[in-house]
Design an enzyme around this catalytic site. Structure first.
Site, PDB file in Angstrom:
ATOM      1  N   SER A  22      -0.737 -11.008   2.762  1.00  0.00           N
ATOM      2  CA  SER A  22      -1.477  -9.741   2.812  1.00  0.00           C
ATOM      3  C   SER A  22      -2.784  -9.844   3.584  1.00  0.00           C
ATOM      4  O   SER A  22      -3.526  -8.867   3.686  1.00  0.00           O
ATOM      5  CB  SER A  22      -1.750  -9.239   1.389  1.00  0.00           C
ATOM      6  OG  SER A  22      -2.412 -10.232   0.646  1.00  0.00           O
ATOM      7  N   ASN A 110      -5.482 -12.472  -9.912  1.00  0.00           N
ATOM      8  CA  ASN A 110      -5.173 -11.171 -10.524  1.00  0.00           C
ATOM      9  C   ASN A 110      -6.441 -10.411 -10.933  1.00  0.00           C
ATOM     10  O   ASN A 110      -6.565  -9.209 -10.687  1.00  0.00           O
ATOM     11  CB  ASN A 110      -4.250 -11.359 -11.729  1.00  0.00           C
ATOM     12  CG  ASN A 110      -2.913 -11.962 -11.325  1.00  0.00           C
ATOM     13  OD1 ASN A 110      -2.641 -12.103 -10.127  1.00  0.00           O
ATOM     14  ND2 ASN A 110      -2.106 -12.332 -12.302  1.00  0.00           N
ATOM     15  N   THR A 155      -4.484  39.048   2.342  1.00  0.00           N
ATOM     16  CA  THR A 155      -3.512  38.567   1.362  1.00  0.00           C
ATOM     17  C   THR A 155      -2.166  38.705   2.057  1.00  0.00           C
ATOM     18  O   THR A 155      -1.962  39.639   2.848  1.00  0.00           O
ATOM     19  CB  THR A 155      -3.523  39.398   0.059  1.00  0.00           C
ATOM     20  OG1 THR A 155      -3.150  40.732   0.361  1.00  0.00           O
ATOM     21  CG2 THR A 155      -4.896  39.400  -0.603  1.00  0.00           C
ATOM     22  N   SER A 277      -3.557  21.411  27.981  1.00  0.00           N
ATOM     23  CA  SER A 277      -2.126  21.145  28.133  1.00  0.00           C
ATOM     24  C   SER A 277      -1.900  20.435  29.454  1.00  0.00           C
ATOM     25  O   SER A 277      -2.564  20.739  30.449  1.00  0.00           O
ATOM     26  CB  SER A 277      -1.367  22.471  28.095  1.00  0.00           C
ATOM     27  OG  SER A 277      -0.140  22.339  28.787  1.00  0.00           O
ATOM     28  N   LYS A 283      -4.528  26.501  28.936  1.00  0.00           N
ATOM     29  CA  LYS A 283      -4.513  26.253  27.491  1.00  0.00           C
ATOM     30  C   LYS A 283      -5.753  25.507  26.998  1.00  0.00           C
ATOM     31  O   LYS A 283      -6.302  24.660  27.669  1.00  0.00           O
ATOM     32  CB  LYS A 283      -3.276  25.430  27.102  1.00  0.00           C
ATOM     33  CG  LYS A 283      -1.968  26.165  27.253  1.00  0.00           C
ATOM     34  CD  LYS A 283      -1.783  27.280  26.235  1.00  0.00           C
ATOM     35  CE  LYS A 283      -1.532  26.813  24.827  1.00  0.00           C
ATOM     36  NZ  LYS A 283      -0.213  26.199  24.629  1.00  0.00           N
ATOM     37  N   ASN A 285      -6.259  23.929  23.225  1.00  0.00           N
ATOM     38  CA  ASN A 285      -5.548  23.853  21.945  1.00  0.00           C
ATOM     39  C   ASN A 285      -6.426  23.290  20.827  1.00  0.00           C
ATOM     40  O   ASN A 285      -7.207  22.360  21.056  1.00  0.00           O
ATOM     41  CB  ASN A 285      -4.309  22.966  22.105  1.00  0.00           C
ATOM     42  CG  ASN A 285      -3.342  23.556  23.117  1.00  0.00           C
ATOM     43  OD1 ASN A 285      -3.197  24.772  23.200  1.00  0.00           O
ATOM     44  ND2 ASN A 285      -2.708  22.685  23.901  1.00  0.00           N
ATOM     45  N   TYR A 317       0.284  -8.242 -14.305  1.00  0.00           N
ATOM     46  CA  TYR A 317       0.335  -8.193 -12.849  1.00  0.00           C
ATOM     47  C   TYR A 317       1.749  -8.463 -12.337  1.00  0.00           C
ATOM     48  O   TYR A 317       2.468  -9.320 -12.840  1.00  0.00           O
ATOM     49  CB  TYR A 317      -0.625  -9.243 -12.246  1.00  0.00           C
ATOM     50  CG  TYR A 317      -0.573  -9.239 -10.725  1.00  0.00           C
ATOM     51  CD1 TYR A 317      -1.336  -8.336  -9.999  1.00  0.00           C
ATOM     52  CD2 TYR A 317       0.288 -10.093 -10.032  1.00  0.00           C
ATOM     53  CE1 TYR A 317      -1.254  -8.307  -8.608  1.00  0.00           C
ATOM     54  CE2 TYR A 317       0.374 -10.063  -8.652  1.00  0.00           C
ATOM     55  CZ  TYR A 317      -0.400  -9.160  -7.946  1.00  0.00           C
ATOM     56  OH  TYR A 317      -0.311  -9.119  -6.590  1.00  0.00           O
ATOM     57  N   GLN A 322       0.659  -5.428  -4.885  1.00  0.00           N
ATOM     58  CA  GLN A 322       0.038  -5.668  -3.585  1.00  0.00           C
ATOM     59  C   GLN A 322       0.270  -4.479  -2.643  1.00  0.00           C
ATOM     60  O   GLN A 322      -0.469  -4.285  -1.680  1.00  0.00           O
ATOM     61  CB  GLN A 322       0.620  -6.949  -2.975  1.00  0.00           C
ATOM     62  CG  GLN A 322       0.051  -7.324  -1.654  1.00  0.00           C
ATOM     63  CD  GLN A 322       0.396  -8.756  -1.266  1.00  0.00           C
ATOM     64  OE1 GLN A 322      -0.171  -9.719  -1.783  1.00  0.00           O
ATOM     65  NE2 GLN A 322       1.356  -8.903  -0.377  1.00  0.00           N
ATOM     66  N   LYS A 325      -2.431  -1.298  -1.528  1.00  0.00           N
ATOM     67  CA  LYS A 325      -3.596  -1.300  -0.633  1.00  0.00           C
ATOM     68  C   LYS A 325      -3.458  -0.515   0.671  1.00  0.00           C
ATOM     69  O   LYS A 325      -4.309   0.304   0.998  1.00  0.00           O
ATOM     70  CB  LYS A 325      -4.004  -2.738  -0.307  1.00  0.00           C
ATOM     71  CG  LYS A 325      -4.579  -3.440  -1.513  1.00  0.00           C
ATOM     72  CD  LYS A 325      -4.938  -4.866  -1.227  1.00  0.00           C
ATOM     73  CE  LYS A 325      -4.975  -5.616  -2.542  1.00  0.00           C
ATOM     74  NZ  LYS A 325      -3.655  -5.665  -3.241  1.00  0.00           N
TER      75      LYS A 325
HETATM   76  N1  ARG Z   1      -2.685 -10.489  -2.559  1.00  0.00           N
HETATM   77  C1  ARG Z   1      -2.457 -10.228  -3.948  1.00  0.00           C
HETATM   78  C2  ARG Z   1      -2.563  -8.717  -4.200  1.00  0.00           C
HETATM   79  O1  ARG Z   1      -3.098  -8.075  -3.406  1.00  0.00           O
HETATM   80  C3  ARG Z   1      -3.459 -10.945  -4.768  1.00  0.00           C
HETATM   81  C4  ARG Z   1      -3.014 -11.230  -6.159  1.00  0.00           C
HETATM   82  C5  ARG Z   1      -1.976 -12.292  -6.163  1.00  0.00           C
HETATM   83  N2  ARG Z   1      -1.703 -12.706  -7.490  1.00  0.00           N
HETATM   84  C6  ARG Z   1      -0.602 -13.432  -7.758  1.00  0.00           C
HETATM   85  N3  ARG Z   1      -0.450 -13.796  -8.969  1.00  0.00           N
HETATM   86  N4  ARG Z   1       0.259 -13.714  -6.847  1.00  0.00           N
HETATM   87  O2  ARG Z   1      -2.090  -8.221  -5.183  1.00  0.00           O
END
Ligand code: ARG
Length: 463
Positions: A22, A110, A155, A277, A283, A285, A317, A322, A325
């Site tokens: 990630s 976590n 309306t 355009s 145009k 826009n 968890y 993950q 995000k």
């Molecule tokens: N990159 C993970 C997330 O965003 C971090 C937590 C990972 N925890 C684990 N037990 N693998 O959730």
């Protein structure tokens, strides 16, 4: 180096790395991760895990990293680490050796990721509050610039009753006020700190969780470790706030796209927020407005996606989380962009007051006023309604508004109609009769606009 290699004999496959890693997106939380780590190093030092000297070395190295993170100078692309937590730990270990390897004592990714993300959300809520106030400032200033303009209110997208332009602006101000209060509620509710919850069960090191929370700007610690590491309500609420506010922006955009159309021609948008355009040279826009409308899809989608991700998760968890995000980062970014461009669009607006008034006058919005005028002369409302209807029919036949009929013509429908009827039929007259609190009459609108201008002024002072 992976944070968890000891019990493994084989390495991860490339495909596993692709699905699991990630760092490419959670690097955005580098500063939050480092700040959390500084406070954690203090917390465990107070339990004797680190000596004062070790803690000071860690804190100094973390501060150096923080400076780099804030300057955008951390080289994530060159890193092999799995996520931002591993990245920061690796950087520390590279610099401090075994001292760096001590930082994770009593902590889990976590509770760490939950803390980082809360910090990130809270900081972005503050930024978004500012963005929302900026839109309010732009709306009140365009309302002030064109405060005398009257345009049709709709309306069913049919002309219904005329309204003052500031009244339209202030309708959206009410929506953005609610968006602000929703964000403030969210900040108050999420302002609890997960750090010290460990992987799920708490930590064996006797850290002072209240003190940890306060040093990171939280009001208090989260009260249950299982919940602390697995709660993502604050992300969902943020996405709901974003979605609702984007819906408001979209409705405002839709109104303005229509106002800007050749058919309505009430407003003109600046060159700075429109595009041309490639084929049709004439145009211009309203792309910015269309994108404010169009970007709703991905923001609403992120809310839906996270709800679905969370719904089947057992405590505590799970790696599914993950997935919380990217959608949230994107939604916040898009919301921020849309609020910012909304200000530029609003600031660029020019109005064609005559076209607005003309449109407001068309459609016989003053027929009710004529009936009420006759009621004041002692005619029962049902009869007056009927007479006024006949007048509308006659005016329609002549393709004229009622007020363009001569007194002589009007008298054919009722001898009670006098010269004073023309004042009653005026656009301003019928708008300003709506004098009730919250109505479009000149006095409630002026008072509401004045309040809003003062609120914006007070907010600017407080910045
Ligand atoms: N990159 C993970 C997330 O965003 C971090 C937590 C990972 N925890 C684990 N037990 N693998 O959730």
């Amino acid at each position: 180096m992976a944070l968890w290699g000891g019990r493994f004999q084989g390495g991860s496959s490339d495909m596993f790395r692709q699905v699991n890693d990630s760092l490419s997106f959670d690097q955005i939380m580098a500063a939050q991760d480092i700040r959390g780590s500084i406070i954690w190093s203090r917390a465990i030092a107070s339990t004797g895990v680190l000596s004062t000297d070790e803690q000071q070395q860690l804190e100094a190295a973390l501060n150096e990293l923080l400076v780099k993170a804030e300057a955008g100078e951390l080289d994530f692309a060159a890193s092999e680490e799995e996520d931002i937590h591993a990245f920061v730990e690796a950087a520390l270990t590279e610099k401090l050796g075994d001292i760096g390897r001590k930082l994770h004592t009593g902590r889990s990714r976590n509770d760490q990721v939950a803390t980082d993300f809360r910090l990130w959300v809270r900081e972005h809520c503050e930024q978004l509050l500012g963005d929302l106030w900026n839109v309010r400032a732009s709306l009140s200033s365009v309302a002030e610039r064109f405060k005398t303009v009257i345009l049709p209110g709709y309306t069913h997208l049919q002309r219904a009753q005329p309204v003052r332009f500031p009244h339209w602006c202030l309708a959206y101000v009410e929506m953005f006020k609610r968006d602000i209060s929703r964000l403030e509620d969210l900040i108050a509710r999420m302002n609890q700190c997960p750090l010290g919850s460990g992987a799920l069960a708490g930590t064996v090191y006797p850290v002072d969780r209240q003190h940890i929370a306060e040093q990171l700007g939280f009001i208090s610690p989260c009260l249950n470790s299982l919940d602390a590491v697995s709660d993502r309500d604050y992300v969902l609420e943020l996405l709901f706030c974003a979605s609702t506010s984007m819906m408001h922006l979209s409705r405002m955009a839709e109104d303005m796209i229509f106002f800007n159309s050749g058919e309505a021609g009430f407003i003109r948008l600046g060159d700075n927020v429109t595009s041309g355009s490639s084929l049709m040279p004439q145009k211009k826009n309203p792309d910015a407005l269309e994108l404010m409308r169009g970007k709703c899809g991905r923001v609403f989608g992120s809310l839906q996606a996270l709800l679905v991700t969370m719904k089947g998760l057992p405590l505590a968890y799970n790696k599914d989380m993950q997935e919380d995000k990217e959608g949230a980062f994107d939604a916040v970014n898009q919301w921020h962009i849309c609020l910012s461009i909304a200000c530029e669009v609003i600031d660029s607006v020019q109005m064609d007051a005559e076209r607005c008034a003309k449109a407001a006058k068309e459609g016989y919005a003053n027929a009710t006023e004529l009936a009420d005028y006759l009621v004041a002369k002692g005619i029962p409302f049902r009869t007056a309604h009927d007479i006024s209807g006949q007048v509308v029919l006659a005016a329609l036949e002549q393709k004229k508004p009622i007020e363009d009929l001569s007194l002589q013509e009007l008298k054919q429908f009722s001898s009670d109609i006098e010269d004073d009827v023309y004042e009653v039929l005026q656009l301003e007259y019928l708008v300003d009769k709506r004098n009730v609190l919250g109505g479009t009459g000149i006095s409630p609108v002026t008072a509401a606009l004045q309040n809003e201008i003062s609120a914006v002024e007070a907010w600017k002072q407080g910045q």
